[in-house]
Design an enzyme around this catalytic site. Sequence first.
Site, PDB file in Angstrom:
ATOM      1  N   TYR A 130     -10.950  20.263  61.076  1.00 36.83           N
ATOM      2  CA  TYR A 130     -10.169  19.966  60.261  1.00 36.83           C
ATOM      3  C   TYR A 130      -9.491  19.147  60.595  1.00 36.83           C
ATOM      4  O   TYR A 130      -7.789  19.178  61.449  1.00 36.83           O
ATOM      5  CB  TYR A 130     -10.230  21.367  58.892  1.00 36.83           C
ATOM      6  CG  TYR A 130      -8.867  21.796  59.149  1.00 36.83           C
ATOM      7  CD1 TYR A 130      -9.255  23.060  60.470  1.00 36.83           C
ATOM      8  CD2 TYR A 130      -7.453  21.617  57.652  1.00 36.83           C
ATOM      9  CE1 TYR A 130      -7.829  23.696  59.870  1.00 36.83           C
ATOM     10  CE2 TYR A 130      -6.859  23.321  57.988  1.00 36.83           C
ATOM     11  CZ  TYR A 130      -6.561  23.437  59.380  1.00 36.83           C
ATOM     12  OH  TYR A 130      -6.045  24.579  59.486  1.00 36.83           O
ATOM     13  N   ARG A 155      -5.946  13.366  66.286  1.00 39.92           N
ATOM     14  CA  ARG A 155      -5.981  15.221  66.780  1.00 39.92           C
ATOM     15  C   ARG A 155      -7.245  15.533  66.634  1.00 39.92           C
ATOM     16  O   ARG A 155      -8.584  16.431  67.327  1.00 39.92           O
ATOM     17  CB  ARG A 155      -5.330  15.499  66.303  1.00 39.92           C
ATOM     18  CG  ARG A 155      -4.566  17.545  66.513  1.00 39.92           C
ATOM     19  CD  ARG A 155      -3.780  18.171  66.133  1.00 39.92           C
ATOM     20  NE  ARG A 155      -4.009  18.041  64.896  1.00 39.92           N
ATOM     21  CZ  ARG A 155      -3.006  18.766  64.510  1.00 39.92           C
ATOM     22  NH1 ARG A 155      -2.195  18.955  64.303  1.00 39.92           N
ATOM     23  NH2 ARG A 155      -2.910  19.017  62.694  1.00 39.92           N
ATOM     24  N   ARG A 204     -30.405  28.842  60.299  1.00 42.86           N
ATOM     25  CA  ARG A 204     -29.322  29.925  60.935  1.00 42.86           C
ATOM     26  C   ARG A 204     -29.788  29.759  62.307  1.00 42.86           C
ATOM     27  O   ARG A 204     -30.836  30.914  62.705  1.00 42.86           O
ATOM     28  CB  ARG A 204     -29.206  30.827  60.154  1.00 42.86           C
ATOM     29  CG  ARG A 204     -27.554  31.223  60.955  1.00 42.86           C
ATOM     30  CD  ARG A 204     -27.043  32.707  59.902  1.00 42.86           C
ATOM     31  NE  ARG A 204     -25.878  32.895  60.809  1.00 42.86           N
ATOM     32  CZ  ARG A 204     -26.102  34.739  61.725  1.00 42.86           C
ATOM     33  NH1 ARG A 204     -27.282  34.969  62.160  1.00 42.86           N
ATOM     34  NH2 ARG A 204     -25.422  35.231  62.469  1.00 42.86           N
ATOM     35  N   LYS A 218      -8.371  22.038  66.226  1.00 47.19           N
ATOM     36  CA  LYS A 218      -7.748  23.136  64.445  1.00 47.19           C
ATOM     37  C   LYS A 218      -9.347  23.177  64.378  1.00 47.19           C
ATOM     38  O   LYS A 218     -10.116  22.669  63.140  1.00 47.19           O
ATOM     39  CB  LYS A 218      -7.327  21.481  64.216  1.00 47.19           C
ATOM     40  CG  LYS A 218      -6.543  22.438  63.073  1.00 47.19           C
ATOM     41  CD  LYS A 218      -5.113  20.530  62.317  1.00 47.19           C
ATOM     42  CE  LYS A 218      -4.807  20.732  60.954  1.00 47.19           C
ATOM     43  NZ  LYS A 218      -4.279  21.979  61.085  1.00 47.19           N
ATOM     44  N   GLU A 251       3.292  31.082  67.018  1.00 44.99           N
ATOM     45  CA  GLU A 251       3.092  29.896  66.413  1.00 44.99           C
ATOM     46  C   GLU A 251       3.006  30.484  64.703  1.00 44.99           C
ATOM     47  O   GLU A 251       3.155  31.837  64.028  1.00 44.99           O
ATOM     48  CB  GLU A 251       2.902  28.753  65.719  1.00 44.99           C
ATOM     49  CG  GLU A 251       0.925  29.286  65.635  1.00 44.99           C
ATOM     50  CD  GLU A 251      -0.151  28.357  66.478  1.00 44.99           C
ATOM     51  OE1 GLU A 251       0.554  26.924  65.028  1.00 44.99           O
ATOM     52  OE2 GLU A 251      -1.187  28.305  66.536  1.00 44.99           O
ATOM     53  N   LEU A 262      -1.748  25.192  68.332  1.00 45.32           N
ATOM     54  CA  LEU A 262      -1.644  23.630  67.550  1.00 45.32           C
ATOM     55  C   LEU A 262      -0.530  22.937  67.878  1.00 45.32           C
ATOM     56  O   LEU A 262       0.431  23.068  67.780  1.00 45.32           O
ATOM     57  CB  LEU A 262      -2.269  23.835  66.036  1.00 45.32           C
ATOM     58  CG  LEU A 262      -2.816  22.504  65.980  1.00 45.32           C
ATOM     59  CD1 LEU A 262      -4.040  22.172  66.579  1.00 45.32           C
ATOM     60  CD2 LEU A 262      -2.754  22.486  64.612  1.00 45.32           C
TER      61      LEU A 262
END
Length: 293
Positions: free
Chosen positions: A33, A52, A100, A148, A181, A206
């Site tokens: 995302y 990114r 799945r 991310k 972070e 990140l």
Amino acid sequence: MPRYAYVNGAYLPHKEASVHIEDRGFQFADGVYEVIACIHGHLADERGHLDRLKRSLSEVGMKMPLPEETLRFIIRELLRRNRLQNAIVYMQVTRGSARRDFAFPAENTLQSLILTTWPFHYDNLPKMEKGVSVITVPDIRWKRRDIKTVALLPQVLAKQKAIEKGVHEAWMLDDEGYITEGSASNAWILTKEGLLLTRKADNDILRGVTRTAISKICMDLKIEMVEQSFTPAQSYEASEAFMSSASAVITPIVTIDGHNIGTGKPGDVTLRIYEEYRAYVEGLRGQQLRWSA
Ligand code: PDD
């Protein structure tokens, strides 16, 4: 006025917007995302966030779901339909919906692409005037924090711990006791010697798009930025501290684990960087930067 979301090719009323129960994002967190701020109609570092996004996708074996130009159009169209000038734009891509199975689905499985926006105001925020508090917690994430991904459970738990302690954010600690972070932000301290420290952006954190912009601002303002890990004890001794992200922008931190930082008020250097960042986003400081890992 209905609120709209974008889901796989359609702009839908937000209430009706959904993906399938077998979406791999839902079942495996098999997706990535981006979050982009829109401030007074200016998309903050759209270029860097799309760079990114492309990189996160490629690191997990996915491609961009649409040409970049189309994605840029959708972002603007969604903001327009929702009549937003000050907003957060959320964009998520998953490996699509399939029965799945841990293995990747068939090549022709359509990726899911969803975008949502919500109003977000950046002016006169109490947290900018007063600053916020953080606590430190163990970093229990995987080894590819540079991607991310939507697999955010460790960050959800860290943030919740912060909320339960009555503070705004949690700074996470690696096994050696260094701060990695924040749950959803990069961590910075200004030492008494005037060095601005932030952790090196390798696989452990990140690489924030806001962080990239701040490094350029530091060059312009002749602030010495050093990519160096620091411990909670070092942070308690700092003269200033702040966190950075698309939504937090640059938020001053005034206490860490209950220790007052500097004067216990937002620091001058932090506020100066924030001011410059706002000018940068609003197009007053030349071109927005590219982002690269
Ligand atoms: N999070 N580190 C982590 C773990 C993050 O989740 C984020 C951003 C950042 C800062 O990145 P950037 O400056 O590019 O926003 C650092 C977003 C805002 C979120 O998850 O909502």
